[in-house]
Design a protein around this motif. Structure first.
Motif, PDB file in Angstrom:
ATOM      1  N   ALA A  45       0.676  -1.069  -0.053  1.00 36.91           N
ATOM      2  CA  ALA A  45       0.285   0.052   0.108  1.00 36.91           C
ATOM      3  C   ALA A  45       0.881   1.429   0.007  1.00 36.91           C
ATOM      4  N   LYS A  46       2.062   1.245   0.776  1.00 41.52           N
ATOM      5  CA  LYS A  46       2.946   2.555   0.889  1.00 41.52           C
ATOM      6  C   LYS A  46       3.686   2.464  -0.554  1.00 41.52           C
ATOM      7  N   SER A  49       1.330   4.579  -2.870  1.00 40.42           N
ATOM      8  CA  SER A  49       1.663   5.710  -2.653  1.00 40.42           C
ATOM      9  C   SER A  49       2.611   6.515  -3.162  1.00 40.42           C
ATOM     10  N   ASN A  60      -1.592  14.009  -1.799  1.00 42.93           N
ATOM     11  CA  ASN A  60      -1.905  15.230  -0.691  1.00 42.93           C
ATOM     12  C   ASN A  60      -0.527  15.261   0.054  1.00 42.93           C
ATOM     13  N   TYR A  61       0.526  14.489  -0.338  1.00 44.20           N
ATOM     14  CA  TYR A  61       1.776  14.545   0.549  1.00 44.20           C
ATOM     15  C   TYR A  61       2.518  16.188   0.495  1.00 44.20           C
TER      16      TYR A  61
ATOM     17  N   SER B  31      -2.396   9.420   6.289  1.00 46.49           N
ATOM     18  CA  SER B  31      -1.189   9.759   5.881  1.00 46.49           C
ATOM     19  C   SER B  31      -1.359  10.402   4.232  1.00 46.49           C
ATOM     20  N   CYS B  32      -1.567   9.796   3.359  1.00 45.25           N
ATOM     21  CA  CYS B  32      -1.490  10.249   1.974  1.00 45.25           C
ATOM     22  C   CYS B  32      -2.923  10.737   1.710  1.00 45.25           C
ATOM     23  N   ARG B  33      -3.938  10.598   2.445  1.00 42.89           N
ATOM     24  CA  ARG B  33      -5.179  11.190   2.194  1.00 42.89           C
ATOM     25  C   ARG B  33      -5.821  11.176   0.731  1.00 42.89           C
ATOM     26  N   SER B  34      -5.219  10.280  -0.053  1.00 37.40           N
ATOM     27  CA  SER B  34      -5.999   9.996  -1.320  1.00 37.40           C
ATOM     28  C   SER B  34      -6.129   8.565  -1.654  1.00 37.40           C
ATOM     29  N   ASN B  36      -4.511   5.479  -1.129  1.00 38.41           N
ATOM     30  CA  ASN B  36      -3.407   4.746  -1.313  1.00 38.41           C
ATOM     31  C   ASN B  36      -2.811   4.061  -0.176  1.00 38.41           C
ATOM     32  N   CYS B  37      -2.469   4.672   0.681  1.00 41.84           N
ATOM     33  CA  CYS B  37      -1.437   4.053   1.964  1.00 41.84           C
ATOM     34  C   CYS B  37      -2.155   3.158   2.775  1.00 41.84           C
ATOM     35  N   THR B  39      -3.363   3.789   5.803  1.00 39.25           N
ATOM     36  CA  THR B  39      -3.052   4.350   7.116  1.00 39.25           C
ATOM     37  C   THR B  39      -4.577   4.284   7.624  1.00 39.25           C
TER      38      THR B  39
END
Ligand code: FAD
Ligand code: HEM
Ligand code: FES
Lengths: 121, 315
Positions: A45-46, A49, A60-61, B31-34, B36-37, B39
């Motif tokens: 998943a990371k 991202s 939104n990073y 974290s990513c707020r889109s 993907n991650c 979290t």
């Protein structure tokens, strides 16, 4: 001209690339240790991202997020050579998928642009 | 309408569930707020999250209502919990407790309204505060009880306590949890189930569920044990493989003299070269699960085809 993310194929391109990329990273003795220890499903998943960001996709990073995400790794010795290795694996992954050289360079440039944040300097 | 546990949360028009949780002062990681991650993962226990908030999750997670709040604009009422919330404890009464092997017991308990998928695990609670996870080998449609296979560790706290229990004694259970169950598998797909010790419990549940749902593809089950006693379902599994032509049971006794280590992981990795399209289930000790997961992934198996539960010791 559509943007880079759309030209690459958007979310489908990320999905096609993520496992290929992760296999390369785990097989690369220079950087594999940074990806150990974390659960593999979470790690995928990371990596999604990461790829979405590098492909110029919606995210939104902030620079601060990138600093935080890699702080733990910098403490374990993360340096320029590791960023180079990640970008190299990214290039190989895209070439495997038949992405044209122009787009490969654009992706590498985006990844490279956050180098200082990733390395917390 | 949005509820977090039993608390109402105001959801403004156009606002994501994550934003609403944050505005309500609920500690919600992100974290990513889109999308993907992962979290921000949460679970809907009532209501159906929109499909775009479940992109990238496994079929098992989707079936259980997991979703990503940062990309969730609910179209209908939702009640949500944290992903590791096991819910309320329920009363359970021991129906049977008996040895399967010198250091393995089979525990059957009666608990009302405990819905689960075979292969999931529950939290077993003794004496109010002693909590451990155990996988479910029973099938909700066939068995009126919850069945667990538990290895007794010499100095284990729960192990010792279980040694004292007898039928009729009271415990509590909470859950279920986990996504190591038969979901998102194609009926023709090859199934590869690998476990050691009591890692057989969830695999036995998955195997029975697969057969019950009419799985057609070949099924191969490896069970590893240190001694013959440890192959504690040997007879049942041999009988199953005689009944079902597509079920192949491979008991693996630890052979310390074998060149590659001689454990079930080494045996399976050696025999299973062509696994790319198999649905793989891995259960048992942490080292076994980690090694097999990694090696099969590196051989080209997609992570979405690898389901696993590692029996990590608590604490
Ligand atoms: C998702 C999940 C599912 C599980 N399912 C099952 C199951 O179906 N059947 C089952 O028997 N167990 C299962 N476990 C393990 C179980 O939850 C306990 O950890 C185990 O029973 C030991 O508990 P205890 O209180 O007896 O020992 P503890 O008091 O917790 O530990 C006592 C000592 O035993 C050692 N120890 C504990 N576990 C192990 C181990 N696995 N290998 C080697 N040494 C160990 C510890 O190092 C410690 O020193 C599962 C764990 C998880 C996380
Ligand atoms: C080249 C530029 C890089 C970019 C753009 C980048 C981007 C990202 C992103 C977006 C995440 C997810 C953060 C989150 O939401 O939690 C992440 C996590 C991670 N990155 Fe990077 N990264 C880069 C370089 C590296 C390098 C060089 C390494 C190691 C060799 C690395 C290792 C990791 C690891 C291990 C994680 C997971 C961290 C965790 O879960 O704790 N990254 N990265
Ligand atoms: S915060 Fe990354 S998926 Fe929601």
């Amino acid at each position: 001209m559509s943007n880079l993310y759309e030209r690459l194929g958007g979310e489908n391109a990320v999905n096609a690339a993520v496992e290929l990329f992760y296999r390369k990273v785990l097989a690369d003795g220079r950087i594999a240790r940074f990806f150990d220890g974390v659960d593999m499903d979470q790690q995928i998943a990371k990596q999604k991202s990461f790829l979405t960001m590098a492909f110029g996709g919606p995210n939104n990073y902030t620079g601060a997020d990138m600093r935080n995400a890699h702080k733990r790794l910098v403490a374990k010795g993360l340096n320029d050579s590791h960023v180079d290795a990640v970008i190299e694996n990214l290039n190989y992954t895209l070439r495997d998928l038949g992405v044209p050289e122009k787009e490969v360079k654009e992706v590498a440039a985006i990844a490279n642009s956050v180098r200082d944040d990733v390395l917390n300097r | 309408m949005l509820k977090f546990e039993d608390r109402s949360v105001e959801l403004r028009p156009g606002e994501t569930v994550l934003e609403a949780l944050e505005r309500a002062g609920i500690d919600a990681p992100s974290s990513c707020r889109s999308g993907n991650c992962q979290t921000c993962l949460h679970r809907a226990v009532e209501g159906v999250p929109p499909p775009e908030s479940q992109v990238g999750l496994t079929q098992g997670q989707k079936a259980l209502g997991f979703f990503l709040p940062c990309v969730c604009l609910p179209a209908s009422p939702l009640t949500i919990t944290r992903p590791d919330d096991v819910g309320a404890r329920r009363d359970a009464v021991i129906r049977a407790i008996e040895p399967l092997a010198p250091d393995v017991i089979r525990l059957r308990v009666d608990a009302d309204d405990f819905a689960y998928r075979p292969g999931q695990f529950l939290e077993l609670v003794a004496d109010g505060d002693l909590r451990r996870h155990y996988s479910l080998a029973s099938h909700p449609e066939d068995d009126p009880f919850l069945e667990m296979h538990i290895r007794l560790h010499e100095n284990g706290r729960m192990s010792r306590r279980l040694g004292e229990f007898k039928p009729g004694d009271r415990l509590h259970v909470a859950g279920p949890s986990g996504t190591c169950f038969y979901e998102g598998v194609h009926e023709d797909q090859r199934l590869l189930l690998i476990g050691a010790g009591t890692g057989l419990a969830p695999l036995y549940g998955v195997l029975r569920d697969a057969l019950k749902r009419g799985h057609l593809g070949p099924i191969r089950l490896y069970h590893g044990a240190r001694s013959r006693d440890g192959l504690y379902l040997d007879e049942e599994l041999k009988a199953l493989s005689r009944t079902w032509a597509h079920v192949d049971y491979r008991p693996c006794l630890l052979d310390p003299n074998a060149p590659a280590g001689g454990d079930v992981a080494a045996t399976a990795l050696h025999a299973e070269q062509d696994v790319k399209d198999s649905a793989i289930f891995l259960c048992g000790g942490e080292n076994l699960v980690k090694r097999l997961k990694r090696d099969f992934f590196m051989r080209g198996v997609s992570m979405k085809n690898i389901r696993s539960d590692a029996f990590t010791p608590s604490g």
